[in-house]
Each structure stands twice: as structure tokens, then as C-alpha cells.
Design a protein around this motif. Sequence first.
Motif, PDB file in Angstrom:
ATOM      1  N   GLU A   1       0.824  -1.205   0.000  1.00 45.04           N
ATOM      2  CA  GLU A   1       0.000   0.000   0.000  1.00 45.04           C
ATOM      3  C   GLU A   1       0.861   1.259   0.000  1.00 45.04           C
ATOM      4  O   GLU A   1       0.560   2.224  -0.716  1.00 45.04           O
ATOM      5  CB  GLU A   1      -0.943   0.010   1.204  1.00 45.04           C
ATOM      6  CG  GLU A   1      -1.969   1.102   1.157  1.00 45.04           C
ATOM      7  CD  GLU A   1      -2.797   1.120  -0.127  1.00 45.04           C
ATOM      8  OE1 GLU A   1      -3.084   2.232  -0.619  1.00 45.04           O
ATOM      9  OE2 GLU A   1      -3.160   0.053  -0.647  1.00 45.04           O
ATOM     10  N   VAL A   2       1.944   1.269   0.771  1.00 46.28           N
ATOM     11  CA  VAL A   2       2.860   2.418   0.788  1.00 46.28           C
ATOM     12  C   VAL A   2       3.470   2.618  -0.603  1.00 46.28           C
ATOM     13  O   VAL A   2       3.537   3.740  -1.115  1.00 46.28           O
ATOM     14  CB  VAL A   2       3.962   2.220   1.855  1.00 46.28           C
ATOM     15  CG1 VAL A   2       5.116   3.188   1.650  1.00 46.28           C
ATOM     16  CG2 VAL A   2       3.371   2.374   3.252  1.00 46.28           C
ATOM     17  N   LEU A   3       3.910   1.532  -1.225  1.00 43.82           N
ATOM     18  CA  LEU A   3       4.494   1.624  -2.562  1.00 43.82           C
ATOM     19  C   LEU A   3       3.463   2.103  -3.582  1.00 43.82           C
ATOM     20  O   LEU A   3       3.776   2.932  -4.448  1.00 43.82           O
ATOM     21  CB  LEU A   3       5.068   0.276  -2.987  1.00 43.82           C
ATOM     22  CG  LEU A   3       6.316  -0.193  -2.232  1.00 43.82           C
ATOM     23  CD1 LEU A   3       6.616  -1.646  -2.565  1.00 43.82           C
ATOM     24  CD2 LEU A   3       7.501   0.709  -2.559  1.00 43.82           C
ATOM     25  N   ALA A   4       2.231   1.606  -3.487  1.00 43.10           N
ATOM     26  CA  ALA A   4       1.177   2.018  -4.419  1.00 43.10           C
ATOM     27  C   ALA A   4       0.863   3.507  -4.266  1.00 43.10           C
ATOM     28  O   ALA A   4       0.694   4.220  -5.262  1.00 43.10           O
ATOM     29  CB  ALA A   4      -0.077   1.178  -4.199  1.00 43.10           C
ATOM     30  N   GLN A   5       0.799   3.984  -3.030  1.00 43.67           N
ATOM     31  CA  GLN A   5       0.541   5.416  -2.807  1.00 43.67           C
ATOM     32  C   GLN A   5       1.690   6.257  -3.349  1.00 43.67           C
ATOM     33  O   GLN A   5       1.472   7.303  -3.958  1.00 43.67           O
ATOM     34  CB  GLN A   5       0.328   5.700  -1.315  1.00 43.67           C
ATOM     35  CG  GLN A   5      -0.016   7.151  -1.030  1.00 43.67           C
ATOM     36  CD  GLN A   5      -1.290   7.602  -1.725  1.00 43.67           C
ATOM     37  OE1 GLN A   5      -2.325   6.981  -1.570  1.00 43.67           O
ATOM     38  NE2 GLN A   5      -1.215   8.670  -2.512  1.00 43.67           N
ATOM     39  N   ALA A   6       2.924   5.787  -3.155  1.00 39.36           N
ATOM     40  CA  ALA A   6       4.079   6.518  -3.690  1.00 39.36           C
ATOM     41  C   ALA A   6       4.046   6.544  -5.218  1.00 39.36           C
ATOM     42  O   ALA A   6       4.399   7.557  -5.830  1.00 39.36           O
ATOM     43  CB  ALA A   6       5.372   5.891  -3.186  1.00 39.36           C
ATOM     44  N   ALA A   7       3.623   5.446  -5.840  1.00 38.47           N
ATOM     45  CA  ALA A   7       3.509   5.416  -7.299  1.00 38.47           C
ATOM     46  C   ALA A   7       2.457   6.430  -7.768  1.00 38.47           C
ATOM     47  O   ALA A   7       2.682   7.156  -8.746  1.00 38.47           O
ATOM     48  CB  ALA A   7       3.162   4.013  -7.781  1.00 38.47           C
ATOM     49  N   ASP A   8       1.324   6.491  -7.075  1.00 40.06           N
ATOM     50  CA  ASP A   8       0.300   7.495  -7.401  1.00 40.06           C
ATOM     51  C   ASP A   8       0.856   8.908  -7.245  1.00 40.06           C
ATOM     52  O   ASP A   8       0.662   9.765  -8.119  1.00 40.06           O
ATOM     53  CB  ASP A   8      -0.931   7.334  -6.510  1.00 40.06           C
ATOM     54  CG  ASP A   8      -1.822   6.176  -6.908  1.00 40.06           C
ATOM     55  OD1 ASP A   8      -1.806   5.768  -8.089  1.00 40.06           O
ATOM     56  OD2 ASP A   8      -2.551   5.683  -6.024  1.00 40.06           O
ATOM     57  N   ASP A   9       1.558   9.143  -6.139  1.00 40.09           N
ATOM     58  CA  ASP A   9       2.138  10.467  -5.879  1.00 40.09           C
ATOM     59  C   ASP A   9       3.168  10.826  -6.951  1.00 40.09           C
ATOM     60  O   ASP A   9       3.210  11.968  -7.416  1.00 40.09           O
ATOM     61  CB  ASP A   9       2.781  10.520  -4.492  1.00 40.09           C
ATOM     62  CG  ASP A   9       1.766  10.408  -3.368  1.00 40.09           C
ATOM     63  OD1 ASP A   9       0.549  10.554  -3.618  1.00 40.09           O
ATOM     64  OD2 ASP A   9       2.201  10.146  -2.224  1.00 40.09           O
ATOM     65  N   ALA A  10       3.993   9.858  -7.335  1.00 39.18           N
ATOM     66  CA  ALA A  10       5.000  10.098  -8.373  1.00 39.18           C
ATOM     67  C   ALA A  10       4.319  10.473  -9.688  1.00 39.18           C
ATOM     68  O   ALA A  10       4.719  11.438 -10.348  1.00 39.18           O
ATOM     69  CB  ALA A  10       5.883   8.862  -8.550  1.00 39.18           C
ATOM     70  N   GLY A  11       3.300   9.731 -10.062  1.00 36.55           N
ATOM     71  CA  GLY A  11       2.579  10.027 -11.293  1.00 36.55           C
ATOM     72  C   GLY A  11       1.946  11.403 -11.282  1.00 36.55           C
ATOM     73  O   GLY A  11       1.920  12.093 -12.314  1.00 36.55           O
ATOM     74  N   ASP A  12       1.465  11.823 -10.113  1.00 37.89           N
ATOM     75  CA  ASP A  12       0.831  13.141  -9.990  1.00 37.89           C
ATOM     76  C   ASP A  12       1.806  14.282 -10.277  1.00 37.89           C
ATOM     77  O   ASP A  12       1.382  15.366 -10.677  1.00 37.89           O
ATOM     78  CB  ASP A  12       0.232  13.335  -8.595  1.00 37.89           C
ATOM     79  CG  ASP A  12      -1.015  12.492  -8.362  1.00 37.89           C
ATOM     80  OD1 ASP A  12      -1.578  11.962  -9.351  1.00 37.89           O
ATOM     81  OD2 ASP A  12      -1.413  12.364  -7.187  1.00 37.89           O
ATOM     82  N   ILE A  13       3.104  14.047 -10.048  1.00 39.47           N
ATOM     83  CA  ILE A  13       4.106  15.090 -10.296  1.00 39.47           C
ATOM     84  C   ILE A  13       4.980  14.753 -11.502  1.00 39.47           C
ATOM     85  O   ILE A  13       6.095  15.239 -11.634  1.00 39.47           O
ATOM     86  CB  ILE A  13       4.950  15.384  -9.036  1.00 39.47           C
ATOM     87  CG1 ILE A  13       5.652  14.134  -8.520  1.00 39.47           C
ATOM     88  CG2 ILE A  13       4.097  16.017  -7.952  1.00 39.47           C
ATOM     89  CD1 ILE A  13       6.620  14.381  -7.356  1.00 39.47           C
TER      90      ILE A  13
END
Length: 106
Positions: free
Chosen positions: A60-72
Amino acid sequence: MAVLTVIRLSEAALIWADCPLGGSVSVQLDNALQALLDEGVSPLVIDLVRVPTLDAGVVEVLAQAADDAGDIDLALHLRLPGGRRYVVRDGAELRFAIQQAYPKAA
């Protein structure tokens, strides 16, 4: 407790581990990922080649980081067991990649 290694290489960063990841390490991983994403490091490589297992909290932490990375407009570069390599920009891509190497984790 599992320990993550974070290595900075100019504008790039590497997060590396070599033991099972779960429990309280998810907080350590989240903090490291968020700090690196806040700095805009690229590429951001997460090397899990020597990690035998991940728990759902780490995924879940990795998935949220992937979402955050994509957002920027950044991505996470994953190195996984079995020679698998992925570049992911959202949680769905991350979960697919993790499923390939850790079928019970994602």
C-alpha cells in the motif's frame, strides 16, 4: 526490525532492502519515499531483488508513492526478484508489478 538503505546519487535515489518487509518498516518506507518525491528525485529506484516477502502494508505504501509520483510527472523504477524491472506511475501499475514477483502480497 528491517532496515532500508537510501542512497542519493546527484538527482537520483535508490532505496534498497534485503530482508522481509512488513510491519513498522512501512512507516520508514513511507517517510523515505515521501521525502524523496518531495525533492523531485529522478530516477527513484526501489531495489527489492533480495527481499523475500512483502506484506500488504508495504504494498500500500508503494502504491501510494507510485500514485504520488505520477501526480508530479515522475515514476518509480522497480527492480524485483527474477530479473523483473518495471517503471510505474500509479498504484495499479505498481500492484501489477508486485503481483508478478510476490503473488501473495498484492
